[in-house]
Each structure stands twice: as C-alpha cells, then as structure tokens.
Motif scaffolding. Structure first.
Motif, PDB file in Angstrom:
ATOM      1  N   SER A 232       0.882  -1.322  -0.093  1.00  0.00           N
ATOM      2  CA  SER A 232      -0.052  -0.097  -0.004  1.00  0.00           C
ATOM      3  C   SER A 232       0.908   1.283   0.045  1.00  0.00           C
ATOM      4  O   SER A 232       0.546   2.163  -0.647  1.00  0.00           O
ATOM      5  N   GLY A 233       1.712   1.359   0.721  1.00  0.00           N
ATOM      6  CA  GLY A 233       2.827   2.603   0.815  1.00  0.00           C
ATOM      7  C   GLY A 233       3.435   2.634  -0.437  1.00  0.00           C
ATOM      8  O   GLY A 233       3.489   3.726  -0.827  1.00  0.00           O
ATOM      9  N   ILE A 234       3.979   1.486  -1.047  1.00  0.00           N
ATOM     10  CA  ILE A 234       4.795   1.587  -2.416  1.00  0.00           C
ATOM     11  C   ILE A 234       3.905   1.978  -3.441  1.00  0.00           C
ATOM     12  O   ILE A 234       3.978   2.898  -3.973  1.00  0.00           O
ATOM     13  N   LEU A 235       2.547   1.584  -3.326  1.00  0.00           N
ATOM     14  CA  LEU A 235       1.771   2.028  -4.452  1.00  0.00           C
ATOM     15  C   LEU A 235       1.567   3.572  -4.277  1.00  0.00           C
ATOM     16  O   LEU A 235       1.108   4.441  -5.089  1.00  0.00           O
ATOM     17  N   LEU A 250      -2.467   5.921   6.848  1.00  0.00           N
ATOM     18  CA  LEU A 250      -2.469   4.478   7.197  1.00  0.00           C
ATOM     19  C   LEU A 250      -2.571   4.446   8.645  1.00  0.00           C
ATOM     20  O   LEU A 250      -3.288   3.628   9.305  1.00  0.00           O
ATOM     21  N   ALA A 251      -2.322   5.544   9.397  1.00  0.00           N
ATOM     22  CA  ALA A 251      -2.620   5.650  10.936  1.00  0.00           C
ATOM     23  C   ALA A 251      -4.071   5.736  11.005  1.00  0.00           C
ATOM     24  O   ALA A 251      -4.909   5.267  11.813  1.00  0.00           O
ATOM     25  N   PHE A 252      -4.733   6.508  10.095  1.00  0.00           N
ATOM     26  CA  PHE A 252      -6.224   6.568  10.196  1.00  0.00           C
ATOM     27  C   PHE A 252      -6.760   5.398   9.699  1.00  0.00           C
ATOM     28  O   PHE A 252      -8.001   5.049  10.192  1.00  0.00           O
ATOM     29  N   GLY A 253      -6.046   4.659   8.992  1.00  0.00           N
ATOM     30  CA  GLY A 253      -6.640   3.267   8.528  1.00  0.00           C
ATOM     31  C   GLY A 253      -6.650   2.234   9.852  1.00  0.00           C
ATOM     32  O   GLY A 253      -7.537   1.361   9.818  1.00  0.00           O
ATOM     33  N   ASN A 254      -5.674   2.396  10.582  1.00  0.00           N
ATOM     34  CA  ASN A 254      -5.704   1.935  11.783  1.00  0.00           C
ATOM     35  C   ASN A 254      -7.132   1.963  12.722  1.00  0.00           C
ATOM     36  O   ASN A 254      -7.413   1.092  13.340  1.00  0.00           O
ATOM     37  N   VAL A 255      -7.636   3.387  12.649  1.00  0.00           N
ATOM     38  CA  VAL A 255      -8.685   3.368  13.471  1.00  0.00           C
ATOM     39  C   VAL A 255      -9.751   2.722  12.776  1.00  0.00           C
ATOM     40  O   VAL A 255     -10.784   1.922  13.381  1.00  0.00           O
ATOM     41  N   VAL A 280     -17.025  -8.612   4.144  1.00  0.00           N
ATOM     42  CA  VAL A 280     -15.542  -8.560   4.168  1.00  0.00           C
ATOM     43  C   VAL A 280     -14.568  -8.631   3.116  1.00  0.00           C
ATOM     44  O   VAL A 280     -13.818  -7.739   2.524  1.00  0.00           O
ATOM     45  N   CYS A 281     -14.813  -9.886   2.538  1.00  0.00           N
ATOM     46  CA  CYS A 281     -14.087 -10.315   1.248  1.00  0.00           C
ATOM     47  C   CYS A 281     -14.482  -9.324   0.038  1.00  0.00           C
ATOM     48  O   CYS A 281     -13.568  -8.836  -0.643  1.00  0.00           O
ATOM     49  N   LEU A 282     -15.603  -8.849  -0.107  1.00  0.00           N
ATOM     50  CA  LEU A 282     -16.042  -8.043  -1.225  1.00  0.00           C
ATOM     51  C   LEU A 282     -15.385  -6.464  -0.883  1.00  0.00           C
ATOM     52  O   LEU A 282     -14.944  -5.756  -1.738  1.00  0.00           O
ATOM     53  N   THR A 283     -15.362  -6.092   0.404  1.00  0.00           N
ATOM     54  CA  THR A 283     -14.561  -4.917   0.817  1.00  0.00           C
ATOM     55  C   THR A 283     -13.033  -4.758   0.530  1.00  0.00           C
ATOM     56  O   THR A 283     -12.621  -3.846   0.104  1.00  0.00           O
ATOM     57  N   LEU A 284     -12.593  -5.897   0.696  1.00  0.00           N
ATOM     58  CA  LEU A 284     -11.204  -6.143   0.501  1.00  0.00           C
ATOM     59  C   LEU A 284     -10.845  -6.171  -0.894  1.00  0.00           C
ATOM     60  O   LEU A 284      -9.975  -5.248  -1.397  1.00  0.00           O
ATOM     61  N   SER A 304      -7.086   2.557   1.813  1.00  0.00           N
ATOM     62  CA  SER A 304      -6.509   2.026   2.985  1.00  0.00           C
ATOM     63  C   SER A 304      -7.331   1.914   4.157  1.00  0.00           C
ATOM     64  O   SER A 304      -7.358   0.809   4.952  1.00  0.00           O
ATOM     65  N   SER A 305      -8.430   2.842   4.313  1.00  0.00           N
ATOM     66  CA  SER A 305      -9.498   2.475   5.361  1.00  0.00           C
ATOM     67  C   SER A 305     -10.197   1.431   4.880  1.00  0.00           C
ATOM     68  O   SER A 305     -10.573   0.492   6.125  1.00  0.00           O
ATOM     69  N   LEU A 306     -10.527   1.046   3.760  1.00  0.00           N
ATOM     70  CA  LEU A 306     -11.589   0.010   3.595  1.00  0.00           C
ATOM     71  C   LEU A 306     -10.709  -1.276   3.770  1.00  0.00           C
ATOM     72  O   LEU A 306     -11.259  -2.336   4.259  1.00  0.00           O
ATOM     73  N   PHE A 307      -9.514  -1.294   3.331  1.00  0.00           N
ATOM     74  CA  PHE A 307      -8.503  -2.602   3.527  1.00  0.00           C
ATOM     75  C   PHE A 307      -8.385  -2.799   4.956  1.00  0.00           C
ATOM     76  O   PHE A 307      -8.649  -4.138   5.400  1.00  0.00           O
TER      77      PHE A 307
END
Length: 392
Positions: A232-235, A250-255, A280-284, A304-307
């Motif tokens: 994710s960070g590389i992309l 990514l920090a927001f994604g941890n929330v 969950v699988c569809l969201t990912l 990143s938040s959805l993932f």
C-alpha cells in the motif's frame, strides 16, 4: 451413521481468565508490530546493511512460530499460570538483553528467544479464547487491542530512538510485555482440559477436513491482507503521494481496523459467518481496485481505510469459524503462525502474477484472487460440515 456420545467436557475459561487471554494476545504481539522500526534501529546500531538486517525480523518470526508450535504440541499438558509467567519473563529478559549484547549473532539468537516467549503467549491466548462460549467476540477484542498497541509502539519508538538510545527503546518494549507477568497470576494452575471424543475413523475424517479447510481459508485471507499491507505504501509513493500524508492515511486506517474488529465483536455469530465474511471479502477486493496509478490522496485514504477495516473485521470472524469446529483447540492455537506465514507468502506471489499495467494491476489481481480462494475454502468447509451432520 449415529455419532457416539461425547465422554468429556472442557471447562470454558472464566471471565477473568478470558480477559487475561485477550491481554496476552494483544500485548504479546508488541515485538512483532515493532519489528519494521526495531530491525532498522538494531541494524543501524551494529552497522549492518543489506539483506543481513532482515535476519533480525526473520529470527523473531521463526521464534514466534516455534513458540506457537510448542503450545500446539503440548497444549493440554502446559500448566497455564506457570507457562504464561515464564514465557513473559523470557520475552522481557531477551528484549532487554538485546540492547546490551555486543555481537550481532547474539542479537539474532536473543530475538529468536524473545519470539519463542511471545509465540507461547499468543498461541495460548488463541487457544483460551477459542475455548470460550463466544470466540468471535474474544478474537475481535484481541485484534482491537493489537491495533491500539501497534499505533502506540510505532509512535513512541521514533521519539525514544531520537532522544535516547536503543536501550530505552528495548526497555519500553519489554515493559509493555512485562504487564503480562501479573496477568499470568489470574490463570488456573493446571492446563487446558482436553475434550474427550469417541469417534470412529470414518466419522473423524470429515471433521478434520472441515477444520483444515477453515484454517486454510484463514491462511489465504491473511495472505491477501499481507499483499496490501506490504504494497500500500509503495503504491501510494508510485502515485506521487508524499510520505507524511501516506503515514497519516495508514494511521487513520488503523482506526478503521479497530472499528472493523469492534463491529465483528458486536455481530459475533448471530448473523452466521458466511454472509459477514462475504461482505468482508468484497470490501477487501474493492479496496484493492481503488489503489490506482492516478489515485488522489482522498482515494488513498478510502482504499487504505477499507482494506484495514476488512482486515480488522475479517480475521476474528475467520478465527471464530476455526475455533467453533476445533474441539481440541490445537488448530486454533496455530492460527497466529498461519497469519504470519500468510502475510509473508502473499506479497511473494505478486511478482509471479501477470499484469499488463504493472504493479498496480498485479497487486489487485493477487489480492482479489486470494480473497476469492479464501471464501471458496470457507464455503467448502461449511459444505463438508453439513455432509457430516447428514451422516450423523
């Protein structure tokens, strides 16, 4: 075929013991979530460069896997209170010793020893929660605590490293795991009792197949989230998003991950497991498609938040699925190892997946393919379980 009666019954963990197990799973992971920063600090302190610096994380991960395997093999023979306290002491002592060790080889060995202590704690946590009346909720709370610990550790380590030295960083990590020493006092003296079952060879086979398929689904799902965690960070960088906003996203994604885990705790198994895990699988899969070369910062936040939301919500549901079918708790105690292994295997597959548009397409194809496979394995496990009931 009529199934023979059960001749034994496990004593489910009490409320205090269950809370202790959740703390073990959440705090025991400290050194693992710290490793991206910790390995860099240790390598810099010993002037280690290149691939050799990866040996630090590898040694810790292998030690964690070994500790979990020890629990799997001797699960019903380990005295819980003594095992938890000794394992926490081993993890704490080894982490502090890293800061005062003179040679790099000794550092590698100490990280492996520290990993063994943590692996025992994490695996025991999974086994105890798996034996509870509502394992989905317990696993969700573990992952919520892990996400919180990850945020804390990754924020504090750079501050300590800049102001002090490696010793203070290791003391901080060790003190976090030292909290598990008094937690161990809440455990029972004896081991987890085994559920005695009298089953024929024919009736036992489908049970094993169902458990293994569920565990395989958990492993493959972990591989899928591992792909996005690594890339994710590389992309984001390839999409010309600056490092600071990437870190904030990514920090927001941890929330969002914490929210996903808490939602899984609320849902538990009241709606079944197939439908929530499908969601969950569809969201990912959707999050993987949102990572694109022309994405904006807002799109990266959303992806990143959805993932991370799917990661936080999916793992406890899949862990609960395994625990519900695993009468012996042995496979359940292996789940932490399967998660780490899956997260290592997933990113390795990206390079062999074709993609005409480069890395963005390779990451999307790999993630979506793994998610689809994970869901198919789970459906197969439920089918096998239904067939077993039909033979009963």
């Amino acid at each position: 075929m009529v199934m023979p009666p059960e001749t034994g019954k496990r004593t489910p963990p009490g409320q205090m013991e269950l809370v202790a197990a959740i703390l073990m799973g959440g705090l025991g992971i400290t050194q693992v979530v710290a490793m991206p920063l910790l390995a860099t600090l240790i390598a810099s302190a010993f002037q280690i460069e290149g691939a050799d610096s990866g040996l630090i994380g590898l040694a810790n991960l292998l030690g964690t896997a070994l500790g979990s395997l020890i629990v799997t093999i001797w699960l019903h023979h380990l005295p819980l209170r003594r095992t938890v306290i000794v394992s926490a002491l081993i993890a704490v002592a080894a982490q502090i010793a890293v800061a005062v060790m003179a040679g790099f080889t000794g550092i590698i060995l100490l990280e492996a020893v520290s990993g063994i202590g943590a692996g025992v704690l994490i695996a025991l946590s999974a086994a105890i929660v798996g034996a509870s009346a509502n394992p989905d909720r317990g696993f969700a709370f573990i992952l919520t605590l892990q996400a919180g610990v990850a945020v804390l550790v990754l924020l504090v380590i750079p501050v300590l490293a800049e102001a002090y030295s490696l010793l203070e960083v290791m003391i901080f990590l060790a003190s976090t795991q030292a909290l598990l020493i008094p937690v161990g006092l809440t455990m029972r003296y004896g081991p987890i009792a085994e559920k005695a079952l009298k089953t024929s060879e024919a009736s036992g086979s489908p049970v094993q197949a169902s458990i293994l398929l569920r565990a395989a689904s958990y492993f493959v799902f972990s591989a899928a989230v591992g792909v996005l965690w690594v890339f994710s960070g590389i992309l984001g960088s390839m999409a010309e998003i600056d490092d600071a906003p990437l870190g904030h996203a990514l920090a927001f994604g941890n929330v969002a991950a914490i929210a996903g885990s808490l939602l899984a705790a609320i849902i538990t198994s009241r709606f079944g497991r197939i439908s929530p895990i499908l969601a969950v699988c569809l969201t990912l899969a959707l999050s993987a498609l949102l990572f694109a070369a022309d994405m904006t910062l807002i799109q990266f936040y959303l992806a990143s938040s959805l993932f991370l939301f799917a990661w936080g919500g999916g793992l406890p549901l899949l862990m609960g699925s395994v625990a519900a079918a695993d009468a012996t708790d042995r496979v359940t105690s292996l789940l932490p190892v399967l998660a780490f292994a899956g997260m290592g295997v997933g990113p390795a597959l990206v390079g062999i997946v074709p993609g005409s548009s480069g890395l963005f397409q390779q990451v999307s194809y790999t993630t979506i393919g793994l998610v689809a496979l994970a869901f198919c394995l789970l459906v197969s496990a439920h089918t096998v379980a239904r067939l077993r009931k039909g033979l009963g």
